[in-house]
Design an enzyme around this catalytic site. Structure first.
Site, PDB file in Angstrom:
ATOM      1  N   CYS A 104      -6.393 -40.459 -16.738  1.00 18.71           N
ATOM      2  CA  CYS A 104      -7.098 -39.436 -17.826  1.00 18.71           C
ATOM      3  C   CYS A 104      -6.199 -38.390 -18.099  1.00 18.71           C
ATOM      4  CB  CYS A 104      -7.447 -38.876 -16.980  1.00 18.71           C
ATOM      5  SG  CYS A 104      -8.628 -39.671 -15.736  1.00 18.71           S
TER       6      CYS A 104
ATOM      7  N   HIS B 118     -10.372 -32.502 -20.399  1.00 17.86           N
ATOM      8  CA  HIS B 118     -10.453 -33.719 -19.942  1.00 17.86           C
ATOM      9  C   HIS B 118     -11.885 -33.350 -19.406  1.00 17.86           C
ATOM     10  CE1 HIS B 118     -10.539 -37.771 -18.331  1.00 17.86           C
ATOM     11  NE2 HIS B 118     -11.140 -36.958 -16.522  1.00 17.86           N
TER      12      HIS B 118
ATOM     13  N   ASN C  39     -17.313 -38.895 -17.856  1.00 20.01           N
ATOM     14  CA  ASN C  39     -15.235 -39.600 -17.858  1.00 20.01           C
ATOM     15  C   ASN C  39     -15.010 -41.161 -18.408  1.00 20.01           C
ATOM     16  OD1 ASN C  39     -12.856 -39.452 -16.645  1.00 20.01           O
ATOM     17  ND2 ASN C  39     -13.247 -38.811 -15.176  1.00 20.01           N
TER      18      ASN C  39
HETATM   19  O1  UT7 Z   1     -10.732 -38.707 -14.508  1.00 24.52           O
HETATM   20  C1  UT7 Z   1      -9.724 -37.958 -13.043  1.00 24.52           C
HETATM   21  C2  UT7 Z   1     -10.488 -36.331 -12.541  1.00 24.52           C
HETATM   22  N1  UT7 Z   1     -11.858 -36.502 -12.481  1.00 24.52           N
HETATM   23  C3  UT7 Z   1     -12.290 -35.838 -11.887  1.00 24.52           C
HETATM   24  O2  UT7 Z   1     -11.682 -34.214 -12.286  1.00 24.52           O
HETATM   25  C4  UT7 Z   1     -13.330 -35.851 -10.690  1.00 24.52           C
HETATM   26  C5  UT7 Z   1     -13.166 -34.727  -9.784  1.00 24.52           C
HETATM   27  N2  UT7 Z   1     -13.764 -34.396  -8.684  1.00 24.52           N
HETATM   28  C6  UT7 Z   1     -15.740 -34.519  -8.940  1.00 24.52           C
HETATM   29  O3  UT7 Z   1     -16.138 -34.112  -9.992  1.00 24.52           O
HETATM   30  C7  UT7 Z   1     -16.462 -34.027  -7.330  1.00 24.52           C
HETATM   31  O4  UT7 Z   1     -15.963 -33.950  -6.816  1.00 24.52           O
HETATM   32  C8  UT7 Z   1     -17.234 -35.278  -7.612  1.00 24.52           C
HETATM   33  C9  UT7 Z   1     -18.471 -34.746  -8.440  1.00 24.52           C
HETATM   34  C10 UT7 Z   1     -16.354 -36.073  -7.341  1.00 24.52           C
HETATM   35  C11 UT7 Z   1     -18.430 -34.940  -6.165  1.00 24.52           C
HETATM   36  O5  UT7 Z   1     -18.703 -33.399  -6.155  1.00 24.52           O
HETATM   37  P1  UT7 Z   1     -18.914 -33.249  -4.839  1.00 24.52           P
HETATM   38  O6  UT7 Z   1     -19.393 -31.642  -4.986  1.00 24.52           O
HETATM   39  O7  UT7 Z   1     -17.286 -32.740  -4.892  1.00 24.52           O
HETATM   40  O8  UT7 Z   1     -19.230 -33.664  -3.817  1.00 24.52           O
HETATM   41  P2  UT7 Z   1     -19.337 -34.509  -2.450  1.00 24.52           P
HETATM   42  O9  UT7 Z   1     -18.057 -35.531  -2.363  1.00 24.52           O
HETATM   43  O10 UT7 Z   1     -18.929 -32.829  -1.663  1.00 24.52           O
HETATM   44  O11 UT7 Z   1     -20.573 -35.153  -2.035  1.00 24.52           O
HETATM   45  C12 UT7 Z   1     -21.895 -33.996  -1.388  1.00 24.52           C
HETATM   46  C13 UT7 Z   1     -22.439 -34.975  -0.787  1.00 24.52           C
HETATM   47  C14 UT7 Z   1     -22.438 -35.933  -0.053  1.00 24.52           C
HETATM   48  O12 UT7 Z   1     -23.158 -35.534   0.465  1.00 24.52           O
HETATM   49  P3  UT7 Z   1     -22.986 -35.431   1.962  1.00 24.52           P
HETATM   50  O13 UT7 Z   1     -21.758 -35.562   2.940  1.00 24.52           O
HETATM   51  O14 UT7 Z   1     -23.165 -33.918   2.246  1.00 24.52           O
HETATM   52  O15 UT7 Z   1     -24.257 -35.952   3.145  1.00 24.52           O
HETATM   53  C15 UT7 Z   1     -22.292 -37.069  -0.460  1.00 24.52           C
HETATM   54  O16 UT7 Z   1     -22.457 -38.264   0.375  1.00 24.52           O
HETATM   55  O17 UT7 Z   1     -23.219 -36.013  -2.029  1.00 24.52           O
HETATM   56  C16 UT7 Z   1     -23.358 -36.742  -2.052  1.00 24.52           C
HETATM   57  N3  UT7 Z   1     -22.868 -38.146  -2.623  1.00 24.52           N
HETATM   58  C17 UT7 Z   1     -24.498 -38.732  -3.455  1.00 24.52           C
HETATM   59  N4  UT7 Z   1     -25.060 -38.033  -3.712  1.00 24.52           N
HETATM   60  C18 UT7 Z   1     -26.217 -38.947  -4.482  1.00 24.52           C
HETATM   61  C19 UT7 Z   1     -21.935 -38.973  -3.010  1.00 24.52           C
HETATM   62  N5  UT7 Z   1     -22.342 -39.476  -4.718  1.00 24.52           N
HETATM   63  C20 UT7 Z   1     -23.448 -39.566  -4.904  1.00 24.52           C
HETATM   64  C21 UT7 Z   1     -24.447 -39.821  -5.553  1.00 24.52           C
HETATM   65  N6  UT7 Z   1     -25.683 -39.862  -5.928  1.00 24.52           N
HETATM   66  N7  UT7 Z   1     -23.535 -40.487  -6.603  1.00 24.52           N
END
Ligand code: UT7
Length: 329
Positions: A123, A256, A286
């Site tokens: 990225c 980005h 993204n």
């Molecule tokens: O391009 C390179 C750069 N990439 C990035 O910058 C990505 C950086 N990371 C992020 O943008 C975020 O970490 C994410 C968008 C990937 C995830 O967001 P988050 O707020 O960190 O969520 P999380 O991983 O803490 O997940 C929270 C909850 C979890 O459930 P529990 O464990 O709280 O029950 C996940 O299982 O959300 C759940 N979850 C979803 N639920 C519905 C994860 N993905 C999904 C989904 N739909 N698609």
């Protein structure tokens, strides 16, 4: 004593291209539900700011998206392919193992004879490519470059993994960068930290006619998030320092486009209001190396980024890689 005219590089045209198939969160959620993968528009919007992304048809490659973006950029710059002596394509989803997507694109454009190669910095690829093109132009090794980010990330998504497959999309963005006696690009800053290879990777490879390992994207989202907010601030400060400018001089921040929350955090740290941040993640998702040039072109064509504006471009992604480019548009 003869005086030497300083040589800078300057963006003279921008272009972009999205494949026609727009997939809303609702449509993607419905498609995933058929395979037992649960997600929702609400979750995706709240955690990322993404509302839709574009997916290329199965036979459409990165070079195919790139050729449209490149033609738009050439047209905006008032140039033809024959004027170009350097082509850099930033991509992690190349058409082939080799030759480079840049050479395949060159053939489609008809810019024969120009140096052409790909940059692989995920990225951060466009910021890396732009920095290389700037250095080559300033050194006299090139005069007119096409720098392109082009991706078909839909090909490497695991549609059984809801933590990643809802985040990415396909597209391409391009700029024409030309030698100029006025800047242009004011300062650049690139970094990588290979200790973090595993937090964002596609670990498979091709060997003996087989795919070895897993050819689909893996990401530890929270680890990437934490690193991203730190390095986006440090890279921004580094280019401002190198250029002798301050946060107050920034007219537009184009980070980005991965997650609106990362952009908000970066803007807060740089004391920039969100109306100075170009945001296209809602509509594009993204698009990895394509995200910054796509956002730049959208902002130019919307009339937001104007000639003379000071613009900060910032990339961050797999590697772990990051970097910034500060320029006067
Ligand atoms: O391009 C390179 C750069 N990439 C990035 O910058 C990505 C950086 N990371 C992020 O943008 C975020 O970490 C994410 C968008 C990937 C995830 O967001 P988050 O707020 O960190 O969520 P999380 O991983 O803490 O997940 C929270 C909850 C979890 O459930 P529990 O464990 O709280 O029950 C996940 O299982 O959300 C759940 N979850 C979803 N639920 C519905 C994860 N993905 C999904 C989904 N739909 N698609």
């Amino acid at each position: 004593m003869s005086s030497i005219t300083p040589r800078y590089s300057r963006i003279t045209g921008t272009g972009s291209y999205l494949p026609p198939n727009r997939v809303s969160n609702e449509a993607l959620a419905a498609q995933l539900a058929r395979d037992g993968v649960e997600t929702s528009d609400d979750w995706i919007v709240e955690r990322t700011g993404i509302r839709a992304r574009y997916f290329a048809a199965p036979d459409v490659t990165s070079s195919e998206l790139a050729v449209h973006a490149a033609r738009h950029a050439l047209e905006a710059a008032g140039r033809t392919a024959a004027d170009i002596d350097l082509i850099i394509v930033a991509t992690s989803t190349p058409d082939m193992v080799f030759p480079s997507t840049a050479c395949i694109l060159q053939n489609k454009l008809g810019a024969f004879g120009a140096a052409a190669f790909d940059v692989q910095a995920v990225c951060s690829g466009f910021v890396y490519g732009l920095t290389i093109a700037d250095s080559m132009i300033r050194s006299g090794a090139a005069t007119r470059a096409l720098v392109i980010g082009a991706e078909v990330f839909s090909r490497i998504l695991d549609f059984k993994d809801r933590t990643t497959c809802v985040l990415f999309g396909d597209g391409a963005g391009a700029v024409v960068l030309e030698a100029s006696d006025q800047p242009g690009i004011l300062a650049t800053d690139l970094h990588a930290d290979g200790r973090h290879v595993e937090i964002l990777c596609v670990p498979g490879n091709v060997s003996g006619g087989q795919v070895l390992g897993d050819p689909l994207l893996k990401m530890d989202g929270q680890a990437v998030f934490k690193l991203a907010v730190g390095v986006l601030e440090s890279a921004a400060r580094a280019v401002l320092h190198k250029a002798g400018r301050s946060e107050a001089d920034i007219d537009w921040l184009i980070p980005h486009q991965a997650n609106i929350r990362i952009m908000q955090s970066t803007a807060r740290k740089l004391k920039l209001p969100m109306d100075k941040v170009v945001v296209t993640v809602a509509e594009h998702g993204n698009t990895s190396a394509a995200s910054i040039p796509l956002a730049l072109d959208v902002a130019v064509r919307r009339g937001q980024v104007k000639r003379g504006d000071t613009v900060m471009l910032e990339g961050v992604g797999g590697g772990f890689t990051w970097g910034a480019v500060l320029l006067d548009y």
